[in-house]
Design an enzyme around this catalytic site. Structure first.
Site, PDB file in Angstrom:
ATOM      1  N   HIS A  39      -6.700  -1.585  11.970  1.00 50.15           N
ATOM      2  CA  HIS A  39      -8.022  -2.212  11.932  1.00 50.15           C
ATOM      3  C   HIS A  39      -8.689  -2.215  13.320  1.00 50.15           C
ATOM      4  O   HIS A  39      -8.784  -3.260  13.956  1.00 50.15           O
ATOM      5  CB  HIS A  39      -7.892  -3.652  11.433  1.00 50.15           C
ATOM      6  CG  HIS A  39      -7.232  -3.793  10.107  1.00 50.15           C
ATOM      7  ND1 HIS A  39      -6.578  -4.945   9.700  1.00 50.15           N
ATOM      8  CD2 HIS A  39      -7.113  -2.927   9.064  1.00 50.15           C
ATOM      9  CE1 HIS A  39      -6.097  -4.782   8.484  1.00 50.15           C
ATOM     10  NE2 HIS A  39      -6.404  -3.571   8.084  1.00 50.15           N
TER      11      HIS A  39
ATOM     12  N   GLU B 146       0.818  -1.211   0.000  1.00 47.14           N
ATOM     13  CA  GLU B 146       0.000   0.000   0.000  1.00 47.14           C
ATOM     14  C   GLU B 146       0.858   1.269   0.000  1.00 47.14           C
ATOM     15  O   GLU B 146       0.354   2.364   0.218  1.00 47.14           O
ATOM     16  CB  GLU B 146      -0.956  -0.009   1.192  1.00 47.14           C
ATOM     17  CG  GLU B 146      -2.010  -1.105   1.093  1.00 47.14           C
ATOM     18  CD  GLU B 146      -3.025  -1.087   2.224  1.00 47.14           C
ATOM     19  OE1 GLU B 146      -2.782  -0.408   3.241  1.00 47.14           O
ATOM     20  OE2 GLU B 146      -4.056  -1.760   2.095  1.00 47.14           O
TER      21      GLU B 146
ATOM     22  N   HIS C 207      -2.287   3.189   9.060  1.00 44.85           N
ATOM     23  CA  HIS C 207      -3.487   2.418   8.707  1.00 44.85           C
ATOM     24  C   HIS C 207      -3.562   1.212   9.629  1.00 44.85           C
ATOM     25  O   HIS C 207      -2.577   0.487   9.808  1.00 44.85           O
ATOM     26  CB  HIS C 207      -3.432   1.949   7.258  1.00 44.85           C
ATOM     27  CG  HIS C 207      -4.431   0.871   6.954  1.00 44.85           C
ATOM     28  ND1 HIS C 207      -5.782   1.024   7.189  1.00 44.85           N
ATOM     29  CD2 HIS C 207      -4.271  -0.389   6.463  1.00 44.85           C
ATOM     30  CE1 HIS C 207      -6.407  -0.092   6.848  1.00 44.85           C
ATOM     31  NE2 HIS C 207      -5.515  -0.969   6.420  1.00 44.85           N
TER      32      HIS C 207
END
Length: 269
Positions: free
Chosen positions: A144, A119, A142
């Site tokens: 979760h 990414e 980033h």
């Protein structure tokens, strides 16, 4: 082999701050297997010796041209690397890269030829935009967060500022420490250019973006600042989920109470 961090305390601190945050992500259950990514612009810590270091990788394509990142350096989590391992051995599970003069490719310069996250293009695209704006944003994270992702499975929460208003209302600190709120990107293929562009658009208005059914993407002046915003939003989501588990809809702060908070603390929204 001597690490690039040796004798460079500012660069070492920047990398070990990433390691510390990686540990928090793992401990919170937000970084299963190799989930999540961190990228930090470390250009300000680069000295003349580093600037002349030879590459330890082939020239690698970014996949797009990012004109505002010419000659910049980034510490990046490695592809397929676990946050729990990065927390212990950051230079074995990440690498420092140099963006080349064509602004469309890069090389790894230290410590090992660990390929950055898949990414990377989306992270670098965000950095490119922030550099273009002249902002002091240096880090992107980033991850979760469980409760926040769960909330995106309810379509009623996905309207503009619906989740922002709800999460702000759970506890005053959330509005105080994440005053721009939470942008929403509808479900998009992970790692796609479409997701990257949608994220950049949302970051024009927000500091944290929620990817529907996937996770969050945050920007900050450093990696700790980016983590802090995710952390306060996650706390609010936990309060909401716990209230619902106890069998009632949480009342939340009123509009008048949040307006007072905005005025007293001189918040932007």
């Amino acid at each position: 082999m001597k690490s690039i961090l040796e004798g460079r305390p500012a660069l070492e601190k920047a990398v070990y701050d990433v390691a510390e945050v990686a540990g928090y992500l793992w401990q919170n259950g937000w970084a299963e297997r190799n989930g999540g990514n961190i990228t930090v612009n470390v250009t300000e810590y680069i000295d003349d010796e580093i600037a002349t270091m030879p590459a330890i990788s082939d020239v690698l394509p970014i996949g797009e041209t990012l004109p505002h990142l010419k000659g910049c350096y980034f510490y990046c989590k490695g592809t397929q690397k676990r946050m729990r391992d990065l927390a212990r051995w950051p230079m074995d599970n990440g690498s420092i890269i140099r963006i080349l003069d064509d602004c469309a490719s890069y090389v790894i310069i230290a410590d090992n030829a660990v390929l950055p996250t898949s990414e990377l293009p989306s992270h670098l695209a965000v950095h490119n935009r922030q550099t273009e704006l002249g902002s002091d944003i240096r880090a992107t994270v980033h991850t979760h967060p469980i409760e926040l992702i769960a909330m995106t499975h309810n379509k009623a929460f996905l309207g503009k500022d619906v989740l922002t208003r709800l999460l702000w209302s759970m506890i005053p600190e959330t509005k105080a420490f994440c005053p721009l709120g939470l942008g929403i990107v509808p479900y998009t293929l992970p790692g796609s250019n479409l997701m990257a562009q949608a994220t950049i658009e949302q970051l024009e208005e927000y500091d944290v973006v929620m990817w529907e059914k996937h996770g969050v993407f945050a920007k900050g002046t450093d990696v700790m600042a980016a983590f802090d915003q995710i952390d306060v939003l996650s706390k609010s989501a936990k309060i909401y989920v716990n209230a619902k588990a106890m069998g009632f809809e949480p009342e939340g702060m009123s509009d008048a109470q949040m307006k007072e908070l905005t005025e007293v603390f001189h918040l932007p929204r």
